[in-house]
Design a protein around this motif. Structure first.
Motif, short mmCIF file in Angstrom:
data_model
loop_
_atom_site.label_atom_id
_atom_site.label_comp_id
_atom_site.label_asym_id
_atom_site.label_seq_id
_atom_site.Cartn_x
_atom_site.Cartn_y
_atom_site.Cartn_z
N VAL A 12 -1.54 9.42 -2.97
CA VAL A 12 -1.16 8.02 -3.04
C VAL A 12 0.22 7.82 -3.65
CG1 VAL A 12 -1.76 5.79 -4.07
CG2 VAL A 12 -3.54 7.21 -3.07
N TYR A 13 0.56 8.57 -4.69
CA TYR A 13 1.83 8.35 -5.36
C TYR A 13 3.02 8.64 -4.45
CZ TYR A 13 1.91 13.40 -6.24
OH TYR A 13 1.91 14.76 -6.11
N ASP A 16 2.82 4.86 -2.44
CA ASP A 16 2.56 3.55 -3.03
C ASP A 16 3.79 2.66 -3.13
OD1 ASP A 16 3.71 4.95 -5.13
OD2 ASP A 16 2.29 4.22 -6.62
N LEU A 19 3.96 -0.36 -0.76
CA LEU A 19 3.22 -1.58 -1.05
C LEU A 19 4.08 -2.63 -1.74
CD1 LEU A 19 -0.10 0.02 -2.32
CD2 LEU A 19 0.37 -0.97 -0.05
#
Length: 104
Positions: A12-13, A16, A19
């Motif tokens: 995810v990092y 992200d 977003l």
């Protein structure tokens, strides 16, 4: 075509930042030209996209991603397709790291 071998892993990092992009609130068509777009309309659309990017809190991450993956289409991190091509052409032929490190 985007070089998917250059994409980061599924963690995810790595993703992200997307977003928080201001482009998420804009029309997608602003960042990607329609077939046959030329001249003043093309320039105006690119400048409008770049104006969104100029205010974006993740502009640097977006630009780095586009350079590292050699994103072939659209405005990413305030750079057009042609601008990214020129940056990549000036970097080492073995790696886009030189161009990616010059994103700020």
């Amino acid at each position: 075509m985007t070089d998917v071998s250059r994409l980061p892993g599924a963690f995810v990092y790595h993703w992200d930042w997307q977003l928080r992009g201001l482009c998420r609130e804009a029309d997608n068509a602003l960042f990607f030209h329609p077939s046959g777009e030329r001249g003043a309309a093309h320039h105006a659309r690119e400048e409008a996209a770049k104006a969104v990017c100029a205010e974006c809190p993740v502009r640097i991450e977006c630009r780095r991603h586009a350079l590292q993956t050699r994103e072939p289409y659209g405005v990413w991190g305030g750079l057009t397709e042609d601008e990214r091509q020129r940056l990549l052409a000036r970097s080492s032929p073995r790696s886009s790291r030189g161009a990616a490190s010059a994103v700020a």
